[in-house]
Design a protein around this motif. Sequence first.
Motif, PDB file in Angstrom:
ATOM      1  N   ARG A   1       0.745  -0.993   0.226  1.00 51.57           N
ATOM      2  CA  ARG A   1       0.360   0.226  -0.419  1.00 51.57           C
ATOM      3  C   ARG A   1       1.084   1.477  -0.015  1.00 51.57           C
ATOM      4  N   VAL A   2       0.170   2.177  -0.620  1.00 51.18           N
ATOM      5  CA  VAL A   2       1.169   3.934  -0.632  1.00 51.18           C
ATOM      6  C   VAL A   2       0.823   4.836   0.759  1.00 51.18           C
ATOM      7  N   LEU A   3       1.435   5.123   1.390  1.00 54.77           N
ATOM      8  CA  LEU A   3       1.196   5.245   2.536  1.00 54.77           C
ATOM      9  C   LEU A   3       2.197   6.233   2.885  1.00 54.77           C
ATOM     10  N   GLU A   4       1.788   7.988   2.607  1.00 51.74           N
ATOM     11  CA  GLU A   4       2.660   9.438   3.142  1.00 51.74           C
ATOM     12  C   GLU A   4       3.540   8.437   2.046  1.00 51.74           C
ATOM     13  N   GLY A   5       3.680   8.477   0.922  1.00 55.53           N
ATOM     14  CA  GLY A   5       5.159   8.607  -0.057  1.00 55.53           C
ATOM     15  C   GLY A   5       4.902   7.589  -0.914  1.00 55.53           C
ATOM     16  N   ASP A   6       5.640   6.663   0.351  1.00 57.51           N
ATOM     17  CA  ASP A   6       5.931   5.587   0.346  1.00 57.51           C
ATOM     18  C   ASP A   6       5.532   4.314  -0.105  1.00 57.51           C
ATOM     19  N   ARG A   7       6.040   2.985  -0.405  1.00 56.06           N
ATOM     20  CA  ARG A   7       5.137   2.102  -0.937  1.00 56.06           C
ATOM     21  C   ARG A   7       5.802   1.291   0.354  1.00 56.06           C
ATOM     22  N   VAL A   8       4.609   1.013   1.227  1.00 51.93           N
ATOM     23  CA  VAL A   8       4.836  -0.367   2.196  1.00 51.93           C
ATOM     24  C   VAL A   8       4.151  -1.209   2.158  1.00 51.93           C
TER      25      VAL A   8
ATOM     26  N   PRO B   1      15.606  -2.113   1.110  1.00 51.52           N
ATOM     27  CA  PRO B   1      14.828  -1.896   2.446  1.00 51.52           C
ATOM     28  C   PRO B   1      14.011  -2.173   2.205  1.00 51.52           C
ATOM     29  N   ARG B   2      12.509  -2.840   2.373  1.00 54.36           N
ATOM     30  CA  ARG B   2      10.992  -2.131   2.378  1.00 54.36           C
ATOM     31  C   ARG B   2      10.456  -1.702   4.056  1.00 54.36           C
ATOM     32  N   ILE B   3       9.514  -0.919   4.046  1.00 49.62           N
ATOM     33  CA  ILE B   3       8.974  -0.753   4.903  1.00 49.62           C
ATOM     34  C   ILE B   3       8.090  -1.263   5.340  1.00 49.62           C
TER      35      ILE B   3
ATOM     36  N   GLU C   1      -3.319  10.882  11.405  1.00 47.11           N
ATOM     37  CA  GLU C   1      -2.333  11.276   9.975  1.00 47.11           C
ATOM     38  C   GLU C   1      -0.808  11.349  10.547  1.00 47.11           C
ATOM     39  N   GLU C   2      -1.326  12.237  11.188  1.00 45.66           N
ATOM     40  CA  GLU C   2       0.447  12.815  12.547  1.00 45.66           C
ATOM     41  C   GLU C   2       0.915  11.143  13.271  1.00 45.66           C
ATOM     42  N   ALA C   3       0.663  10.547  13.547  1.00 45.81           N
ATOM     43  CA  ALA C   3       0.961   9.015  13.505  1.00 45.81           C
ATOM     44  C   ALA C   3       1.652   8.073  12.647  1.00 45.81           C
ATOM     45  N   ARG C   4       0.717   7.957  11.759  1.00 45.99           N
ATOM     46  CA  ARG C   4       1.148   7.479  10.651  1.00 45.99           C
ATOM     47  C   ARG C   4       2.695   8.290   9.971  1.00 45.99           C
ATOM     48  N   ARG C   5       2.318   9.688   9.782  1.00 41.90           N
ATOM     49  CA  ARG C   5       3.006  10.275   8.727  1.00 41.90           C
ATOM     50  C   ARG C   5       4.721  10.014  10.029  1.00 41.90           C
ATOM     51  N   LEU C   6       4.917  10.631  11.107  1.00 40.50           N
ATOM     52  CA  LEU C   6       5.930  10.217  12.155  1.00 40.50           C
ATOM     53  C   LEU C   6       6.695   9.057  12.462  1.00 40.50           C
ATOM     54  N   ILE C   7       5.397   7.981  12.095  1.00 41.80           N
ATOM     55  CA  ILE C   7       6.473   6.112  11.839  1.00 41.80           C
ATOM     56  C   ILE C   7       6.671   6.279  10.666  1.00 41.80           C
ATOM     57  N   VAL C   8       6.260   5.969   9.244  1.00 44.78           N
ATOM     58  CA  VAL C   8       6.811   6.213   8.539  1.00 44.78           C
ATOM     59  C   VAL C   8       7.815   6.557   8.423  1.00 44.78           C
ATOM     60  N   ARG C   9       7.921   8.412   8.995  1.00 41.70           N
ATOM     61  CA  ARG C   9       9.528   9.052   8.314  1.00 41.70           C
ATOM     62  C   ARG C   9      10.630   8.308   9.095  1.00 41.70           C
ATOM     63  N   HIS C  10      10.072   7.954  10.380  1.00 41.28           N
ATOM     64  CA  HIS C  10      10.932   6.949  11.472  1.00 41.28           C
ATOM     65  C   HIS C  10      11.266   6.052  10.378  1.00 41.28           C
TER      66      HIS C  10
END
Length: 316
Positions: free
Chosen positions: A134-141, A157-159, A170-179
């Motif tokens: 799935r695409v999440l916060e601009g990344d395919r995860v 590497p894949r997230i 949205e904020e929680a998803r953004r922080l985790i994906v950015r990490h």
Amino acid sequence: MIVSWMLYSLVVALLLAAGAGPLERALRLGRRPGRWAWVAAMAGAVLVPAVSLVLAGRSTEPVAALGPVTPVATPAASALTGVTRGFEVAAGPVLDSLEGPVLRLWALASLGLLALFGASALRLGRTRRRWTERVLEGDRVLVSHDVGPAVLGLLRPRIVVPGWLMERGEEARRLIVRHEREHCRARDPALVLLAGLVTVLMPWNAPLWWCLRRLRVAVEVDCDERVLRAEGPDARRRYGRLLLEVGRRPLGPVRALAAFAERRSALERRIRALTDRVPEHPARRAVGLGALGALAILAACVVPTPDAPESSLEPE
């Protein structure tokens, strides 16, 4: 000689591990990644004993042409040498009788750990087939049922995020994906894997395993800092609450791969790093901590090396 060399390696690794703690703190005060203190400690714990082993082998070659050599010794080094030599004389026959069993146990332990890691990788591969993309916060995860947040893979590497994250804001998803994205950019999975392989090569070296644990925490703290620099200082409190929430959730079969979820002690270190205030005169404190770490490293370098076997030193 092997058992003596292993004991020597333990002492060297212990001293380097003791010095890496102050060095990590000094690096953080200087706004530098703290991971490199533990990387250096693990590299030294392997390279210093390896070099001593090579030099011990070369010392068996004839050196009569060089003339007598008088070592320069400090009182501390002389005392440490005397203790080491006394131990070798007293326990030498016992250690020699243990070399065969110890080498066999060493090989079995390393092979057993490799087999364990291989089985874990196979199990993860079977589990991965059930994940969706799935695409999440601009990344395919990859979205799993109960694995993650984590990064899997070395060359590509894949997230991986757990399904419950889709229900968060949205904020929680953004922080985790950015990490996790920061982990990919820094090639952190490859670094941790390489460090893990080093411990597999020396499974009996307890200080080395402790360094690996501290390296994993340092990698996470470095990543946290990069995320917060991008998000801004106002996100620090919200980010800390997110760490606590993820840490309370079940992690499925691959806990060791999850970056956000750590053991309680590791999570406490990450939270403490988020909340620590910069002390007064950080440069002065960093110099003091760096000097303390350098002292421990110097001690590791002057530990007397075990002697080569006497039979190899006798003239033919």
